[in-house]
Design a protein around this motif. Structure first.
Motif, PDB file in Angstrom:
ATOM      1  N   ASP A  29      10.629   0.611   0.635  1.00 39.75           N
ATOM      2  CA  ASP A  29       9.760   0.201   1.617  1.00 39.75           C
ATOM      3  C   ASP A  29       8.785  -1.087   0.762  1.00 39.75           C
ATOM      4  O   ASP A  29       7.800  -0.857   0.307  1.00 39.75           O
ATOM      5  CB  ASP A  29       8.789   1.165   1.670  1.00 39.75           C
ATOM      6  CG  ASP A  29       7.692   0.808   2.798  1.00 39.75           C
ATOM      7  OD1 ASP A  29       7.609  -0.210   3.509  1.00 39.75           O
ATOM      8  OD2 ASP A  29       6.721   1.724   3.013  1.00 39.75           O
ATOM      9  N   ASP A  31       7.544  -3.726   1.771  1.00 39.64           N
ATOM     10  CA  ASP A  31       6.231  -4.342   1.987  1.00 39.64           C
ATOM     11  C   ASP A  31       5.155  -3.079   2.352  1.00 39.64           C
ATOM     12  O   ASP A  31       3.940  -3.736   2.732  1.00 39.64           O
ATOM     13  CB  ASP A  31       6.490  -4.985   3.497  1.00 39.64           C
ATOM     14  CG  ASP A  31       7.010  -3.866   4.766  1.00 39.64           C
ATOM     15  OD1 ASP A  31       7.342  -2.984   4.210  1.00 39.64           O
ATOM     16  OD2 ASP A  31       7.115  -4.094   5.931  1.00 39.64           O
ATOM     17  N   ASN A  32       5.308  -2.063   1.804  1.00 43.05           N
ATOM     18  CA  ASN A  32       4.306  -1.027   1.637  1.00 43.05           C
ATOM     19  C   ASN A  32       3.529  -0.859   2.763  1.00 43.05           C
ATOM     20  O   ASN A  32       2.636  -0.745   3.083  1.00 43.05           O
ATOM     21  CB  ASN A  32       3.152  -1.638   0.471  1.00 43.05           C
ATOM     22  CG  ASN A  32       3.747  -1.902  -0.781  1.00 43.05           C
ATOM     23  OD1 ASN A  32       4.059  -0.991  -1.527  1.00 43.05           O
ATOM     24  ND2 ASN A  32       3.820  -3.161  -1.101  1.00 43.05           N
ATOM     25  N   GLY A  34       4.074   2.231   4.252  1.00 39.39           N
ATOM     26  CA  GLY A  34       3.714   3.742   4.066  1.00 39.39           C
ATOM     27  C   GLY A  34       4.227   4.679   5.203  1.00 39.39           C
ATOM     28  O   GLY A  34       3.672   5.792   4.965  1.00 39.39           O
ATOM     29  N   LYS A  85       7.059  -0.459  -9.384  1.00 46.59           N
ATOM     30  CA  LYS A  85       5.441  -0.730  -9.570  1.00 46.59           C
ATOM     31  C   LYS A  85       5.463  -1.615 -10.662  1.00 46.59           C
ATOM     32  O   LYS A  85       5.188  -1.227 -12.105  1.00 46.59           O
ATOM     33  CB  LYS A  85       4.721   0.760  -9.937  1.00 46.59           C
ATOM     34  CG  LYS A  85       4.781   1.590  -8.762  1.00 46.59           C
ATOM     35  CD  LYS A  85       4.270   2.884  -8.958  1.00 46.59           C
ATOM     36  CE  LYS A  85       4.566   4.030  -8.053  1.00 46.59           C
ATOM     37  NZ  LYS A  85       3.772   5.230  -8.363  1.00 46.59           N
ATOM     38  N   MET A  92       1.112  -0.498  -6.006  1.00 48.75           N
ATOM     39  CA  MET A  92       1.955  -1.179  -4.693  1.00 48.75           C
ATOM     40  C   MET A  92       3.320  -1.447  -5.212  1.00 48.75           C
ATOM     41  O   MET A  92       3.415  -1.733  -6.415  1.00 48.75           O
ATOM     42  CB  MET A  92       1.224  -2.050  -4.399  1.00 48.75           C
ATOM     43  CG  MET A  92      -0.220  -2.259  -3.796  1.00 48.75           C
ATOM     44  SD  MET A  92      -0.183  -0.885  -2.200  1.00 48.75           S
ATOM     45  CE  MET A  92      -0.008  -2.092  -0.958  1.00 48.75           C
ATOM     46  N   LEU A  93       4.354  -1.407  -4.401  1.00 48.35           N
ATOM     47  CA  LEU A  93       5.664  -1.787  -4.935  1.00 48.35           C
ATOM     48  C   LEU A  93       5.784  -3.336  -4.733  1.00 48.35           C
ATOM     49  O   LEU A  93       5.415  -4.070  -3.611  1.00 48.35           O
ATOM     50  CB  LEU A  93       6.551  -0.961  -3.788  1.00 48.35           C
ATOM     51  CG  LEU A  93       6.727   0.413  -3.805  1.00 48.35           C
ATOM     52  CD1 LEU A  93       7.487   0.793  -2.779  1.00 48.35           C
ATOM     53  CD2 LEU A  93       7.144   1.042  -5.191  1.00 48.35           C
ATOM     54  N   HIS A  94       6.574  -3.787  -5.520  1.00 51.50           N
ATOM     55  CA  HIS A  94       6.688  -5.046  -5.732  1.00 51.50           C
ATOM     56  C   HIS A  94       8.350  -5.539  -6.031  1.00 51.50           C
ATOM     57  O   HIS A  94       9.061  -4.416  -6.353  1.00 51.50           O
ATOM     58  CB  HIS A  94       5.942  -5.650  -6.975  1.00 51.50           C
ATOM     59  CG  HIS A  94       4.583  -6.005  -6.682  1.00 51.50           C
ATOM     60  ND1 HIS A  94       3.640  -4.776  -6.776  1.00 51.50           N
ATOM     61  CD2 HIS A  94       3.856  -7.012  -6.074  1.00 51.50           C
ATOM     62  CE1 HIS A  94       2.235  -5.223  -6.183  1.00 51.50           C
ATOM     63  NE2 HIS A  94       2.544  -6.685  -5.977  1.00 51.50           N
ATOM     64  N   SER A 107       5.552 -10.094  -4.433  1.00 46.27           N
ATOM     65  CA  SER A 107       4.931  -9.160  -3.311  1.00 46.27           C
ATOM     66  C   SER A 107       5.285  -9.640  -2.164  1.00 46.27           C
ATOM     67  O   SER A 107       5.393 -10.914  -1.870  1.00 46.27           O
ATOM     68  CB  SER A 107       3.375  -9.206  -3.600  1.00 46.27           C
ATOM     69  OG  SER A 107       2.926 -10.507  -3.139  1.00 46.27           O
ATOM     70  N   SER A 109       4.861  -9.255   1.821  1.00 46.50           N
ATOM     71  CA  SER A 109       3.820  -8.964   2.944  1.00 46.50           C
ATOM     72  C   SER A 109       4.384  -9.678   4.214  1.00 46.50           C
ATOM     73  O   SER A 109       4.838 -10.454   4.149  1.00 46.50           O
ATOM     74  CB  SER A 109       2.372  -9.361   2.334  1.00 46.50           C
ATOM     75  OG  SER A 109       2.427 -10.928   2.101  1.00 46.50           O
TER      76      SER A 109
END
Length: 882
Positions: A29, A31-32, A34, A85, A92-94, A107, A109
């Protein structure tokens, strides 16, 4: 295999002519969002980074435009992509992207779109590390038990581990004894790195040991450790698996234990934390990737393994539970949750085929029709079988086993020898004694009926005759063409060849691809190697050939070798071979006989053979067809045995010289080692005359090497002379017993099996085995002898006595009526009516002695002169050992 094909849920092809490997695929995941939905991240060696979120309308649909969230060209090749992380201050995941000389963390997004094109995604560079060494792969985890963040460890191509604590570089360590990098993984439960070295063993290194070990800014850690600065980098545990590893995975489904999975080239291993083998599985096919992905029952783990047979196998520990077929060979496999569908298998091939599939089967609605049952009528089948057997028997009687069809040759080869010598001899730099060496031109013509591909012509002549060119190639010949090549032949040596016949062999392929070989023989003129000479009244060796026709003038048989006299009748003619040996030919004026005499026994062969060939050609031109030659004298076996003994002694001499040369070479190396030890010693010591020993041994090695080369040249010449004498003996046996062409061919195959004589396989043992086979088959007295088997191994004999006795016995049995044939069935009834019967093969020395005494009445008994070749006097040096 349609039942077990992987069910295609979504698939696409990435780019054009791009390449991918096992580290280029990741599911997370990124783009975080959730919501637990994974995205597919793919990087290529061309530098393209792509992120997909598949949404097929129905199963099996291809990729839609909105399925690709992002595509960006990073220019540098992407070796590996991972999600974790990696940025400080946030959990947040990168996305971490590994290039060959750079590590970048981005990152990802998405921006909510206001139009029908959907959301917009972008990446932002958070930080990057420029690497001083070329990277191979990387792994990440909470090194040292750190909470809430992931650290990255990169392995370079020269075996250095570089640890990065997010935005800062921590340390670098060289793995001891590293030669080539292997797969790398991190075990969080034991806080250690696990890799497979080039020594084919799994190695585990504690993170704490790496952190406190000697710094690796320069690769001289061993010298620093000797000085006591820092701690030594030691391995925690090792396990030798005996093969290179393709990948390593660490799986921990509970807190109590974790497993280390290693995929080898032929086996699949599961190890405990301490390196002990939990289980292993030998794979039937070559694997390409694997993934331990879940545990369905306590104590077992399921593993996906892809192989190069387009298959994906699912194992529960070592038990194969499912096999499914893929449309490509996977190099990376992952399992994730896509579009609320859990357990989707994502595979990637090396050429960019990305597929999301699931396991399952589709029901088959096909039902095989019922077979009509009928009774068999055996009487009708018997009648039909007899009719077919009759047809087969009639065809075999009329046409043979295989029906022969008339066809034209695809290629015709013809050779023409020029009747005159070359105006300028091609043997300009060759001299044989004081004679000038002439050369003659041979033209070979190729005429093809079809278009042939790459016809290759190879020409062979007997040494010491040589060719100016012996290989010719013709590329893609068109139909109905004629190609002619010319080359020259001349003598290069002071001895005579065993034959004047050459052979032109053409190998080609038909348009259908079937290879074929065709050959054409040509005969070289006698004057190429022979000059007119003065006749000699006395000679050591004489042969008399009888004919059934009146004698012919030698002037008409050998024009150019004698001057025409007044009475036009020449009954004596002399020949002198290039190099010095002479042969005299006499024709009787009153009887129908011809005598050939010479000082060397083997020199009689070429003139005798040339005489018989020219007599046959002469009478054929006269229209006389019943001309025949015969030989009624005693077989000159003793002269022949002298040549055999001389050839065998040269072989034994060569073996002794090679053994001496080997001993001196060992001695030379031993002296070198001792001298090197003395020179390396920090405290110089006297040489104790080792330099004198080295110089003396070197001179002996050179002298022995020259002796070996000289012996090899003598052996080659002796073998050529032995072949000439063998041809003469076969000719005399054929004239003596009036053998047919087929029987003479059997004799030639037995006496002349080798084109080249070597130390490993020599003429003596090969001919002895062939003659023994003839004596035990077609020339045997009873069927009991035919059942005897020969030894399958040919070794050089101790002496030539057994061979000479077998040759004598062969002539004895031919004299008593034995005939040569290849079929033992045909030989058995023939031997029953042989006059006098054939003696059995001696099985002991006593029997051989009795046979030798009996055969002396039939063959001449000359004194046997053995020519001994002395070895060079080389004494071993004392005091030097290996």
């Amino acid at each position: 295999m349609s039942l077990f094909k992987a069910r295609d849920w979504w698939s696409t092809v990435l780019g054009e002519k791009e390449e991918f490997d096992q580290g280029c695929l990741c599911l997370a995941d990124v783009d975080n969002t959730g919501n637990g939905q994974d995205k597919i991240i793919v990087g290529s060696f061309m530098g393209y980074l792509r992120i997909f979120n598949p949404h097929p309308v129905k199963t099996g649909d291809g990729a839609q435009a909105e399925d690709m969230l992002l595509e960006v060209h990073l220019r540098d090749p992407i070796l590996q992509v991972e999600v974790g992380k990696f940025v400080s201050g946030t959990e947040m995941l990168h996305l971490a992207v590994l290039h060959s000389r750079k590590l970048c963390v981005y990152s990802v997004s998405g921006t909510l779109g206001n139009v029908e094109h959907g959301n917009q995604y972008q990446i932002k560079l958070m930080y990057e590390h420029n690497l001083q060494r070329t990277a191979c792969n990387m792994t990440y985890g909470s090194f040292g038990g750190v909470k809430g963040r992931d650290l990255i460890c990169i392995q370079s191509m020269d075996g250095m581990l570089m640890v990065f604590e997010q935005e800062s570089y921590a340390f670098g360590r060289f793995l001891p004894g590293s030669l080539l990098p292997g797969p790398l993984a991190y075990s969080s439960r034991t806080d250690s790195f696990i890799t497979v070295s080039s020594c084919q063993q799994v190695e585990s290194y504690k993170y704490q040991v790496l952190a406190f070990a000697t710094d690796a800014d320069k690769r001289q850690e061993t010298e620093q450790q000797k000085l006591g600065s820092g701690k030594r980098l030691v391995v925690d545990w090792t396990l030798n698996i005996g093969e290179q590893a393709l990948d390593i995975c660490i799986v921990s489904f509970n807190q109590s234990a974790s497993s280390v999975f290693v995929l080898g080239e032929r086996n699949f291993f599961c190890l405990k934390d301490n390196g002990q083998i939990r289980f292993m599985k030998k794979l039937d096919c070559s694997p390409s990737c694997f993934l331990p992905y879940c545990s369905v029952s306590e104590g077992t783990i399921n593993t996906l393994i892809g192989n190069h047979n387009h298959m994906l196998h699912i194992y529960q520990d070592v038990t194969l539970k499912w096999a499914t077929q893929l449309p490509h060979i996977p190099v990376a496999v992952r399992v994730g949750c896509l579009h609320d569908l859990k357990g989707v298998i994502v595979t990637l091939s090396d050429d960019g085929h990305l597929q999301c599939s699931y396991l399952g089967t589709d029901p088959s609605f096909f039902q095989a029709p019922k077979v009509e049952s009928r009774e068999l009528h055996y009487e009708e089948l018997d009648i039909e079988l007899k009719e077919l057997q009759k047809i087969i028997k009639d065809v075999n009687k009329s046409q043979g086993i295989w029906p022969m069809t008339e066809r034209e040759d695809d290629l015709k080869v013809s050779a023409m020898v020029s009747p005159k010598f070359d105006s300028v001899s091609q043997a300009a730099d060759v001299e044989v004694g004081t004679d000038l060496v002439p050369s003659v031109t041979v033209k070979v013509t190729l005429q093809n009926r079809l278009a042939l591909q790459k016809a290759k012509l190879s020409v062979y002549v007997q040494p010491p005759l040589v060719l100016t060119c012996d290989q010719f190639t013709f590329e893609f010949m068109a139909p109905e063409m004629s190609r002619t090549v010319a080359f020259s032949v001349y003598l290069k040596g002071s001895y005579t060849p065993s034959e004047l016949e050459g052979n032109a062999v053409v190998s080609y392929s038909r348009p259908s691809g079937i290879p074929r070989v065709i050959q054409c023989k040509f005969r070289l003129p006698l004057k190429l190697i022979c000059l007119p000479g003065q006749p000699s009244k006395t000679a050591s060796h004489k042969l008399t050939i009888d004919t059934n026709k009146s004698p012919v003038s030698l002037l008409s048989l050998f024009p150019g070798f004698a001057n025409q006299s007044e009475d036009d009748q020449v009954n004596v003619m002399g020949f002198r071979f290039l190099g010095g040996s002479r042969v005299t030919l006499l024709a009787s004026k009153t009887s129908q006989r011809y005598r050939i005499q010479s000082e060397q026994f083997e020199d009689l062969w070429l003139i005798t053979n040339e005489l018989i060939i020219r007599l046959q050609e002469y009478f054929e031109k006269q229209g006389i067809k019943d001309f025949a030659c015969s030989f009624s004298g005693s077989m000159p076996l003793q002269e022949y045995f002298e040549l055999i003994d001389h050839h065998f002694e040269l072989r034994i001499n060569g073996e002794k010289l090679e053994e001496l040369l080997s001993e001196r070479a060992v001695q030379f190396r031993a002296i070198q080692r001792r001298l090197l030890t003395r020179f390396k010693d920090k405290t110089p010591a006297p040489l104790q005359h080792l330099d004198t020993l080295l110089d003396g041994t070197y001179k002996q090695v050179i002298a022995l090497a020259d002796a070996v080369e000289e012996n090899q040249d003598s052996l080659f010449q002796s073998f050529t002379r032995l072949k000439s004498a063998t041809h003469l003996v076969i000719l005399l046996i054929g004239l003596w017993q009036k053998l047919s062409t087929d029987q003479i061919a059997i004799l030639e195959a037995a006496f002349l099996p080798l084109q080249q004589d070597t130390q490993e396989l020599g003429w003596e043992e090969t001919v002895d085995a062939a003659i023994s086979h003839l004596l035990k088959t077609c020339l045997s007295k009873s069927s009991k002898e035919q059942a005897l088997n020969l030894s399958s191994q040919l070794n050089i004999p101790k002496d030539t006595s057994r061979l000479k006795k077998h040759i004598t016995l062969l002539c004895d049995r031919l004299a008593k009526g034995g005939r040569l044939c290849l079929s033992t069935d045909a030989a058995a009834p023939q031997t029953m009516v042989m006059p006098g019967g054939c003696t059995t093969i001696p099985e002991s020395d006593l029997e051989e002695r009795s046979i030798e005494q009996d055969s002396t009445e039939l063959f001449t008994n000359h004194k046997h002169l053995i020519v001994e070749t002395p070895l060079p006097e080389v004494s071993p040096l004392q005091g030097v050992s290996e």
